[in-house]
Design an enzyme around this catalytic site. Structure first.
Site, mmCIF file in Angstrom:
data_model
loop_
_atom_site.group_PDB
_atom_site.id
_atom_site.type_symbol
_atom_site.label_atom_id
_atom_site.label_comp_id
_atom_site.label_asym_id
_atom_site.label_seq_id
_atom_site.Cartn_x
_atom_site.Cartn_y
_atom_site.Cartn_z
ATOM 1 N N ASN A 5 0.852 -1.185 0.000
ATOM 2 C CA ASN A 5 0.000 0.000 0.000
ATOM 3 C C ASN A 5 0.891 1.239 0.000
ATOM 4 O O ASN A 5 1.276 1.750 1.043
ATOM 5 C CB ASN A 5 -0.911 -0.013 1.229
ATOM 6 C CG ASN A 5 -1.976 1.065 1.158
ATOM 7 O OD1 ASN A 5 -1.948 1.924 0.275
ATOM 8 N ND2 ASN A 5 -2.923 1.014 2.076
ATOM 9 N N ASN A 49 -5.785 6.558 -1.358
ATOM 10 C CA ASN A 49 -6.722 6.096 -2.386
ATOM 11 C C ASN A 49 -7.455 4.808 -2.000
ATOM 12 O O ASN A 49 -8.192 4.241 -2.806
ATOM 13 C CB ASN A 49 -6.003 5.911 -3.737
ATOM 14 C CG ASN A 49 -4.945 4.816 -3.700
ATOM 15 O OD1 ASN A 49 -4.914 3.969 -2.822
ATOM 16 N ND2 ASN A 49 -4.045 4.841 -4.676
ATOM 17 N N ASP A 50 -7.262 4.344 -0.768
ATOM 18 C CA ASP A 50 -7.859 3.071 -0.352
ATOM 19 C C ASP A 50 -9.376 3.076 -0.473
ATOM 20 O O ASP A 50 -9.981 2.041 -0.778
ATOM 21 C CB ASP A 50 -7.491 2.755 1.107
ATOM 22 C CG ASP A 50 -6.017 2.427 1.270
ATOM 23 O OD1 ASP A 50 -5.292 2.430 0.256
ATOM 24 O OD2 ASP A 50 -5.591 2.178 2.412
ATOM 25 N N GLY A 63 -5.929 -2.441 0.056
ATOM 26 C CA GLY A 63 -5.278 -1.151 -0.136
ATOM 27 C C GLY A 63 -4.006 -1.154 -0.954
ATOM 28 O O GLY A 63 -3.430 -0.098 -1.228
ATOM 29 N N ASP A 85 -1.534 -1.053 -4.077
ATOM 30 C CA ASP A 85 -1.755 -0.196 -5.242
ATOM 31 C C ASP A 85 -0.512 -0.100 -6.119
ATOM 32 O O ASP A 85 0.520 -0.724 -5.850
ATOM 33 C CB ASP A 85 -2.208 1.195 -4.797
ATOM 34 C CG ASP A 85 -1.331 1.803 -3.717
ATOM 35 O OD1 ASP A 85 -0.110 1.520 -3.715
ATOM 36 O OD2 ASP A 85 -1.839 2.562 -2.872
ATOM 37 N N ASP A 140 -6.238 -14.059 -19.390
ATOM 38 C CA ASP A 140 -6.997 -14.909 -18.477
ATOM 39 C C ASP A 140 -7.948 -15.815 -19.258
ATOM 40 O O ASP A 140 -8.483 -15.432 -20.298
ATOM 41 C CB ASP A 140 -7.789 -14.010 -17.519
ATOM 42 C CG ASP A 140 -8.452 -14.778 -16.403
ATOM 43 O OD1 ASP A 140 -7.727 -15.443 -15.643
ATOM 44 O OD2 ASP A 140 -9.692 -14.712 -16.293
ATOM 45 N N GLU A 152 -3.631 -18.304 -20.210
ATOM 46 C CA GLU A 152 -3.996 -19.321 -19.229
ATOM 47 C C GLU A 152 -4.675 -20.480 -19.952
ATOM 48 O O GLU A 152 -5.816 -20.382 -20.384
ATOM 49 C CB GLU A 152 -4.928 -18.728 -18.172
ATOM 50 C CG GLU A 152 -5.298 -19.718 -17.086
ATOM 51 C CD GLU A 152 -6.318 -19.159 -16.114
ATOM 52 O OE1 GLU A 152 -6.252 -19.516 -14.926
ATOM 53 O OE2 GLU A 152 -7.198 -18.388 -16.547
#
Length: 625
Positions: free
Chosen positions: A143, A148-149, A173, A175, A340, A369
């Site tokens: 974090n 910005n959490d 949190g 980032d 993904d 994947e």
């Protein structure tokens, strides 16, 4: 909540959102254009998706002959237009005005940004066999910016979920600033490529931290930072000699995506009359005896309640997603992509998407994947595979899950095992490489964010974890490490994938120690970290590992495994002793390789000792050399 009640609630929610969105579109004179900007000199055709109230009934005109409109396509929704644009090679960078005139004669304007492309952008080099990939979950890494959490909005969009580090399913949190702050840590470990799980907006009400339910393909989630901060993180990584790849999800978006309020076409996403989850039987894509029923049940079903399935049979969807990928590569100066759930998309649509990216960037790399248990099923998805139906995915770097599964099983079955168990499993998987076009380009791994922690699977054995990392460092393919495993991080039994996505110790100001530093790590953590650092720092210098051929020998007693990587100038011999007792190397057995090289001595990278060919060299039980 039972399924009937869930579906009833979900339907009411969707209807309410649709009503609100329509009212908003009619009330506000807002034009959304995607992609938000473009560049001169691109091969990828540019098709703007324009969204605004009643825009579908407007005529459109470019105010400059440097930005030409080739054709305009109406959607089923009157609030969309798809506009094919051509840009003159000599077009200077700047804003170019598009004018939309409605039936009532009123005009709306949009200024579209065209940028100058950086030199040699198309020739950028992607990640390769010389690299080591470090996979991290940004919300759980560090974090760097607590402010910005609990971001409240992204433009006019209200952010749904707040941070609560006490809850393993909530935002914690971590980032982009946290990644940037710890680039040196990743570099010190010996990794050369950073793969963060998705960073674009995921605005689901809960468990949005993973990012796999995108709500805006062109916006970094404000709880991670901004588009500009992401670009600056990539730049700083490059300055430190690190590459960055972006995790993309063309197969599905999130239910909170803005277009779910007003789809351009009814088949923009795949829909059943009521919620239907994918069967996940992706083998139906390659099965020569498949039924249409099974293909539809897998490909059209949603990945989860919050993950609407994108319809890659719709040409506008494919073009939208292709431009999105190219835009991020160009905008952020990326070195590659991780995709993904690659085989869950319509196979022809995803191959068009992949080929479009590699046509634009011939030297870039894309790993997908491809989670299958068998080599033969992986091979179907490899670029230029000799498939009997002629299918070509154009995917240059499948993920080798058969090897991943057998690495773990083989290492766990130690001692003098029964036939077919132990390290012979790894030998047998690799013996099937004849099926592949180029297995040396595959991504190899022991774990990632979707499987149980390596330390947990190995029942707390540091020795076995060291053997795993030695195998990954010297085997054919591109190795991938998962955050925290270099610190022996492990989840608790039966806690599921949420608890595999653990916070890195020291990534939060309230943490009592900082494992990103040598002083903040325990003796055990430093021991494993330094082992990996030593092996992978050496790997960065080894041409034989990057580009050499491989010869392997059937493991003695199923668990004393020796293989070689070699070029004309260098030979690397890897010995994995998964027996419980010490064993000496039988030099005569490996003469066919060793005699190709005049050198009589070598250096054991693990211990640092000099090894003399023909002299006794013992490898301890449960260890590597």
């Amino acid at each position: 909540m039972n399924i009937k009640n869930f579906l009833r609630t979900a339907l009411c929610t969707v209807l309410a959102v649709l009503f609100a969105a329509t009212a908003f579109a009619k009330k506000e004179n807002i034009i959304r254009v995607e992609p938000p900007s473009w560049w001169t000199g691109m091969k990828t055709p540019l098709q703007l998706m324009v969204y605004a109230a009643d825009i579908g009934n407007a005529t459109v005109k470019s105010e400059s002959d440097k930005l030409k409109i080739n054709s305009v396509h109406k959607a089923e929704s009157e609030n969309y237009l798809f506009i094919d644009i051509s840009i003159d090679q000599s077009t200077p960078e700047g804003k170019y005005r598009l004018t939309f005139t409605g039936k009532n004669g009123k005009a709306r304007h949009c200024d579209y940004q065209i940028n100058a492309r950086r030199g040699n952008s198309a020739e950028r080099k992607g990640f390769s066999t010389a690299d080591v990939i470090y996979c991290l979950v940004p919300d759980r890494f560090a974090n760097g910016d607590p402010s910005n959490d609990n971001a409240a909005t992204l433009g006019s969009v209200k952010i749904a979920e707040k941070a609560d580090r006490r809850d393993p399913a909530m935002r914690h949190g971590g980032d982009i600033q946290g990644i940037t702050n710890n680039l040196n840590y990743i570099k010190e470990l010996g990794a050369t490529v950073i793969w963060p799980t998705p960073l674009t907006l995921d605005n689901e009400k809960a468990a949005s931290y993973h990012g796999y339910a995108c709500a805006d393909y062109y916006a970094i989630d404000p709880r991670f930072g901004t588009n500009e901060l992401y670009r600056s993180m990539v730049k700083e990584a490059h300055e430190k000699g690190l590459k960055v790849i972006m995790d993309m999800v063309p197969n599905h978006c999130g239910t909170a995506h803005w277009w779910m309020n007003d789809l351009p076409f009814s088949d923009w996403v795949n829909m059943f009359p009521s919620f239907t989850r994918s069967t996940f039987q992706v083998v139906a894509q390659s099965d020569p005896h498949n039924s249409q029923y099974d293909k539809d049940a897998c490909l059209n079903g949603w990945f989860d309640y919050t993950m609407p399935d994108m319809n890659l049979r719709n040409k506008f969807v494919v073009q939208y997603l292709l431009q999105m990928a190219v835009w991020w590569i160009e905008y952020a100066d990326l070195d590659g992509l991780r995709v993904d759930t690659y085989p869950y998309s319509d196979k022809y649509g995803i191959s068009i998407w992949t080929k479009g990216i590699t046509d634009e960037y011939p030297n870039i790399n894309i790993t997908g994947e491809t989670w299958f248990h068998f080599t033969s099923l992986i091979s179907y998805w490899e670029k230029d595979a000799a498939n009997r139906d002629g299918y070509n995915s154009y995917l240059p770097c499948p993920m080798d899950f058969p090897l991943q599964e057998n690495l773990l099983l083989g290492i766990m079955e130690d001692g003098k095992t029964v036939w077919g168990k132990g390290l012979i499993r790894i030998y047998e998987v690799l013996s099937q490489d004849f099926i592949y076009k180029n297995p040396y380009d595959f991504l190899i791994l022991a774990e990632n964010h979707d499987v149980r922690r390596l330390a947990w699977q190995l029942k707390g054995s540091v020795e076995k974890q060291k053997m795993i990392y030695t195998l990954l460092a010297t085997m054919r393919g591109i190795p991938q490490i998962y955050q925290g495993s270099e610190l022996f991080m492990q989840n608790k039994e039966k806690q599921g994938d949420i608890h595999e996505r653990l916070d890195m110790v020291g990534g939060w100001k309230e943490d009592t120690r900082n494992a990103f530093t040598e002083k903040g790590r325990t003796e055990l953590e430093n021991d494993l970290f330094n082992y990996i650092k030593n092996i992978y720092s050496w790997r960065s210098t080894s041409d034989a590992v990057h580009n050499g051929k491989m010869i392997q020998f059937v493991p003695e007693d199923n668990n004393f495994y020796v293989y070689f990587r070699y070029t004309g100038k260098e030979c690397v011999m890897t010995v994995i002793n998964n027996l419980t007792e010490q064993r000496d190397i039988d030099w005569a057995k490996y003469a066919e390789v060793l005699d190709m090289f005049p050198a009589s001595t070598g250096k054991d990278i693990v211990s640092g000792k000099t090894v003399t060919k023909g002299q006794v060299f013992s490898v301890g039980g449960q260890s590597a050399a």
